[in-house]
Design an enzyme around this catalytic site. Structure first.
Site, PDB file in Angstrom:
ATOM      1  N   TYR A   1      10.876   1.775   5.744  1.00 19.28           N
ATOM      2  CA  TYR A   1      11.555   1.261   4.555  1.00 19.28           C
ATOM      3  C   TYR A   1      10.746   1.597   3.305  1.00 19.28           C
ATOM      4  O   TYR A   1      11.303   2.047   2.295  1.00 19.28           O
ATOM      5  CB  TYR A   1      11.745  -0.251   4.677  1.00 19.28           C
ATOM      6  CG  TYR A   1      12.524  -0.857   3.544  1.00 19.28           C
ATOM      7  CD1 TYR A   1      13.899  -0.692   3.455  1.00 19.28           C
ATOM      8  CD2 TYR A   1      11.888  -1.607   2.560  1.00 19.28           C
ATOM      9  CE1 TYR A   1      14.630  -1.261   2.414  1.00 19.28           C
ATOM     10  CE2 TYR A   1      12.603  -2.177   1.520  1.00 19.28           C
ATOM     11  CZ  TYR A   1      13.971  -1.995   1.445  1.00 19.28           C
ATOM     12  OH  TYR A   1      14.682  -2.549   0.411  1.00 19.28           O
TER      13      TYR A   1
ATOM     14  N   SER B   1      12.083  -0.992  -4.907  1.00 17.68           N
ATOM     15  CA  SER B   1      11.366  -2.140  -4.350  1.00 17.68           C
ATOM     16  C   SER B   1       9.906  -2.043  -4.764  1.00 17.68           C
ATOM     17  O   SER B   1       9.409  -0.947  -5.068  1.00 17.68           O
ATOM     18  CB  SER B   1      11.468  -2.135  -2.822  1.00 17.68           C
ATOM     19  OG  SER B   1      10.572  -3.058  -2.237  1.00 17.68           O
TER      20      SER B   1
END
Length: 277
Positions: free
Chosen positions: A147, A134
């Site tokens: 996360y 990501s």
């Protein structure tokens, strides 16, 4: 690819979102694809087969990889996609149990899968491992600390692993998407230790994320980059997926730290939410 040379791909978390789009595109490109999910469902229109697999279980991982090897005799491509996120919230609003859980799936699950396939790829003298990371792996998001931490871990692990394996004919790449419209984003877990102190800012950040998601990329954008990395003769370690991700990578690389910091706070309206002038 001819049937004789058809490569075997294993894609985790393939029941929906990025995983499903990736599995479908790889199958269309000529790979023999096996997707996985904890349920092992087969709602994929016949484009690829599904195997039951829970990346948090050593037994489940070994069983799924063993079954694939029994069926095909080799694994040419592993796409580590399985994962989950926690809805935007303060870092201290997740318990230690929740913190361990997200790492067990997003990071240690990836390690389990990698360790399971590597002996076979080394024996073949070839293979590709593609990890879905990501932009949060290089540009952390406030109120998304856990996360982002798992994605930072994936970046470091992947880079080290690629150095170790490239002389054995195996390459590792990380795909770095930004916001992507998937069921993953629609079903984020709520933090399990909410504090009243964060209620106002938590609500504001969640609203901002919903606004951005309205114009987010579709999973196909990420799948196309996975295919590009899988087929590259000389694969890169990192690939951004989508225009926003590419811009953020350039911003992180070339912009002054203070400008990046201010941009993050402005985009998420952090100071406005707290009444800071």
């Amino acid at each position: 690819m001819t049937m004789k040379k058809r490569k075997i791909a294993l894609v985790t978390g393939a029941s929906s979102g990025i995983g499903r789009a990736t599995a479908e595109l790889l199958a269309k490109a000529g790979y023999q694809v096996y997707g996985t999910s904890r349920r092992g469902a087969e709602a994929n229109g016949g484009a690829f087969e599904m195997l039951p697999l829970d990346v948090t279980s050593d037994v489940s991982v070994d069983a799924a990889v063993g079954r694939l090897l029994q069926l095909e005799g080799r694994i040419d491509l592993l796409v580590n996609n399985a994962g989950f996120g926690v809805a935007p919230a303060g870092a201290e609003e997740s318990s230690m149990e929740q913190a361990r859980s997200i790492f067990d799936t997003n990071f240690f699950g990836l390690i389990r899968m990698t360790r399971a396939v590597l002996p076979h790829m080394r024996q073949q003298g070839s293979g590709r491992i593609i990890n879905i990371g990501s932009v949060l792996g290089f540009l952390p998001m406030p109120y998304g600390a856990l996360y982002a931490a798992t994605k930072h871990a994936i970046e470091g692990y992947s880079e080290s692993l690629d150095h170790e394996l490239r002389t054995r004919g195996i390459r590792v790449s990380v795909i770095e998407p930004a916001y992507t419209k998937t069921p993953f984003d629609a079903n984020l877990l709520e933090p399990d230790a909410k504090l009243e102190e964060y209620r106002e800012i938590r609500t504001a950040v969640n609203q901002r994320v919903k606004e951005v998601m309205a114009t987010a990329d579709l999973p196909d954008v990420v799948a196309e980059v996975v295919l590009k990395a899988a087929n590259a003769t000389q694969p890169k370690l990192r690939y951004t997926a989508g225009g926003l991700a590419s811009r953020l990578r350039l911003l992180r690389k070339y912009a002054p730290a203070g400008l990046v910091d201010a941009g993050i706070r402005k985009d998420l309206r952090l100071d406005a939410a707290r009444g800071v002038k």
